[in-house]
Design a protein around this motif. Structure first.
Motif, PDB file in Angstrom:
ATOM      1  N   THR A  49       0.831  -1.209   0.000  1.00 16.08           N
ATOM      2  CA  THR A  49       0.000   0.000   0.000  1.00 16.08           C
ATOM      3  C   THR A  49       0.865   1.259   0.000  1.00 16.08           C
ATOM      4  OG1 THR A  49      -1.859  -1.076   1.109  1.00 16.08           O
ATOM      5  CG2 THR A  49      -1.690   1.320   1.327  1.00 16.08           C
ATOM      6  N   ILE A  50       1.886   1.288   0.833  1.00  9.49           N
ATOM      7  CA  ILE A  50       2.777   2.444   0.910  1.00  9.49           C
ATOM      8  C   ILE A  50       3.522   2.625  -0.406  1.00  9.49           C
ATOM      9  CG2 ILE A  50       4.847   3.365   2.041  1.00  9.49           C
ATOM     10  CD1 ILE A  50       3.879   2.018   4.623  1.00  9.49           C
ATOM     11  N   PHE A  51       4.021   1.536  -0.975  1.00 11.08           N
ATOM     12  CA  PHE A  51       4.768   1.612  -2.236  1.00 11.08           C
ATOM     13  C   PHE A  51       3.885   2.123  -3.367  1.00 11.08           C
ATOM     14  CE2 PHE A  51       6.180  -0.391  -6.219  1.00 11.08           C
ATOM     15  CZ  PHE A  51       7.474   0.102  -6.295  1.00 11.08           C
ATOM     16  N   VAL A  52       2.679   1.563  -3.482  1.00  8.89           N
ATOM     17  CA  VAL A  52       1.763   1.990  -4.543  1.00  8.89           C
ATOM     18  C   VAL A  52       1.423   3.470  -4.398  1.00  8.89           C
ATOM     19  CG1 VAL A  52      -0.616   1.753  -5.382  1.00  8.89           C
ATOM     20  CG2 VAL A  52       0.769  -0.286  -4.968  1.00  8.89           C
ATOM     21  N   THR A  53       1.177   3.910  -3.173  1.00 14.76           N
ATOM     22  CA  THR A  53       0.797   5.300  -2.934  1.00 14.76           C
ATOM     23  C   THR A  53       1.943   6.259  -3.253  1.00 14.76           C
ATOM     24  OG1 THR A  53      -0.739   4.615  -1.187  1.00 14.76           O
ATOM     25  CG2 THR A  53      -0.081   6.924  -1.232  1.00 14.76           C
ATOM     26  N   ILE A 137      -0.374   0.841 -10.477  1.00 16.84           N
ATOM     27  CA  ILE A 137       0.319   2.112 -10.264  1.00 16.84           C
ATOM     28  C   ILE A 137       0.119   3.040 -11.457  1.00 16.84           C
ATOM     29  CG2 ILE A 137       2.602   3.167 -10.059  1.00 16.84           C
ATOM     30  CD1 ILE A 137       3.429   0.754  -8.371  1.00 16.84           C
ATOM     31  N   LEU A 138       0.187   2.485 -12.674  1.00 19.73           N
ATOM     32  CA  LEU A 138      -0.031   3.290 -13.878  1.00 19.73           C
ATOM     33  C   LEU A 138      -1.439   3.866 -13.897  1.00 19.73           C
ATOM     34  CD1 LEU A 138       0.880   4.323 -16.655  1.00 19.73           C
ATOM     35  CD2 LEU A 138       0.181   2.117 -17.618  1.00 19.73           C
ATOM     36  N   ALA A 139      -2.422   3.072 -13.515  1.00 17.18           N
ATOM     37  CA  ALA A 139      -3.806   3.547 -13.516  1.00 17.18           C
ATOM     38  C   ALA A 139      -4.002   4.674 -12.504  1.00 17.18           C
ATOM     39  CB  ALA A 139      -4.755   2.391 -13.212  1.00 17.18           C
ATOM     40  N   LEU A 140      -3.469   4.510 -11.295  1.00 19.76           N
ATOM     41  CA  LEU A 140      -3.579   5.566 -10.290  1.00 19.76           C
ATOM     42  C   LEU A 140      -2.834   6.828 -10.731  1.00 19.76           C
ATOM     43  CD1 LEU A 140      -3.146   3.540  -6.969  1.00 19.76           C
ATOM     44  CD2 LEU A 140      -5.235   4.576  -7.846  1.00 19.76           C
ATOM     45  N   THR A 141      -1.704   6.642 -11.385  1.00 16.79           N
ATOM     46  CA  THR A 141      -0.945   7.790 -11.890  1.00 16.79           C
ATOM     47  C   THR A 141      -1.761   8.567 -12.908  1.00 16.79           C
ATOM     48  OG1 THR A 141       1.181   6.687 -11.534  1.00 16.79           O
ATOM     49  CG2 THR A 141       1.134   8.482 -13.134  1.00 16.79           C
ATOM     50  N   VAL A 208      -6.806  -1.298  -5.689  1.00 15.18           N
ATOM     51  CA  VAL A 208      -5.941  -2.197  -6.456  1.00 15.18           C
ATOM     52  C   VAL A 208      -6.193  -3.648  -6.077  1.00 15.18           C
ATOM     53  CG1 VAL A 208      -4.187  -0.380  -6.621  1.00 15.18           C
ATOM     54  CG2 VAL A 208      -3.963  -2.149  -4.861  1.00 15.18           C
ATOM     55  N   SER A 209      -6.909  -3.871  -4.992  1.00 15.03           N
ATOM     56  CA  SER A 209      -7.222  -5.241  -4.589  1.00 15.03           C
ATOM     57  C   SER A 209      -8.112  -5.938  -5.611  1.00 15.03           C
ATOM     58  CB  SER A 209      -7.892  -5.254  -3.218  1.00 15.03           C
ATOM     59  OG  SER A 209      -9.130  -4.561  -3.244  1.00 15.03           O
ATOM     60  N   VAL A 210      -8.856  -5.170  -6.427  1.00 21.97           N
ATOM     61  CA  VAL A 210      -9.701  -5.801  -7.451  1.00 21.97           C
ATOM     62  C   VAL A 210      -8.851  -6.484  -8.513  1.00 21.97           C
ATOM     63  CG1 VAL A 210     -11.535  -4.109  -7.079  1.00 21.97           C
ATOM     64  CG2 VAL A 210      -9.892  -3.745  -8.925  1.00 21.97           C
TER      65      VAL A 210
END
Length: 267
Positions: A49-53, A137-141, A208-210
């Motif tokens: 979670t921390i890394f993705v954020t 990560i790309l999608a959140l970005t 991202v859990s989905v």
């Protein structure tokens, strides 16, 4: 009209109540073997979670700043292209964007890379080499860059034009004007909403859990499915997110207060 209460001077009773509830849950984690086992399992997902954020927010901030500058450009094509990106991406829910990037955009990106790689003699890659973690990560970005772009644009436009004209008169280059005059003043306007977006990404990272990414939420789902202790498991999941978000809120509030109290900011 009744004046608004001075909220900055209110004693934070809400924080006292939150700490009391959090303290009780922490006590249960320490004293109860089931809670302790759940926390041990979920701790692996905390780092994801921390890394993705962090990676997603840093990337989104860089792209958002570029989009903001492009939307304020004197060139029509850049302005319209930036507005097109911002308006289209902001209209798509984050969870839909996650699914689209993971199962449509990422395979298309891999196919494009392989087409270019074959042309220049490089090794092609497989779609599965583009892991679901990096697709998330790309999608959140992509999603957050559009919102952050509007934050940066509002901050940049808040700088008085007279100061920019004065910088021009002093012979500063566009980069020097941005770095020395515009951005330092815009930053105190940008910081509060930017901090809110960072906290929102901490919470939205749970989506991202989905995709099966083993973050805190996915770890909680897997744990609860295995031990059927839904109450204990999701108590710990909620506690972890609350600790992260409330801590960040308090840190950001402290930084904002220090910036307001720093002499010379309002001159």
């Amino acid at each position: 009209m009744i004046p608004a209460p001075p909220q900055d001077k209110d004693f934070p009773w809400w924080l006292v109540v939150a700490c009391a509830i959090g303290g009780y849950l922490v006590y249960r984690v320490v004293a109860d073997d089931i809670y302790r086992q759940v926390l041990t399992t979920l701790s692996r997902g905390v780092w994801i979670t921390i890394f993705v954020t962090l990676v997603g927010f840093a990337s989104a901030s860089v792209i958002g700043l570029m989009l903001a500058v492009a939307s304020l450009s004197r060139f029509l094509v850049l302005r319209q292209a930036a507005r097109f990106y911002i308006e289209i991406v902001r209209g798509i829910p984050i969870i839909v964007l996650l699914l689209y990037v993971a199962f449509v955009f990422a395979p298309a990106l891999v196919a494009l890379w392989n087409w270019v790689a074959e042309s220049i003699g490089l090794e092609p890659i497989r779609t599965r080499d583009f892991t679901l973690l990096w697709r998330a990560i790309l999608a959140l970005t992509i999603g957050y860059s559009a919102f952050i772009a509007e934050v940066f644009r509002a901050g940049l436009q808040s700088v008085d034009k007279g100061q920019i004209e004065a910088a021009n008169a002093l012979g500063l280059s566009p980069w020097q004007r941005f770095r020395l005059i515009v951005f330092p003043q815009a930053f105190r306007v940008i910081l509060p909403p930017l901090g809110n977006d960072f906290i929102a990404m901490v919470k939205d990272s749970s989506l991202v859990s989905v995709l099966g990414v083993f973050d805190v939420t996915q770890a909680g789902k897997v744990t609860a499915a295995g031990n059927f202790r839904y109450f204990e498991t999701y108590n710990v999941v909620a506690l972890i997110y609350l600790i992260m978000t409330i801590s960040l809120s308090l840190v950001l509030r402290r930084i904002e207060r220090q910036m307001r109290e720093r002499p010379g900011l309002d001159t």
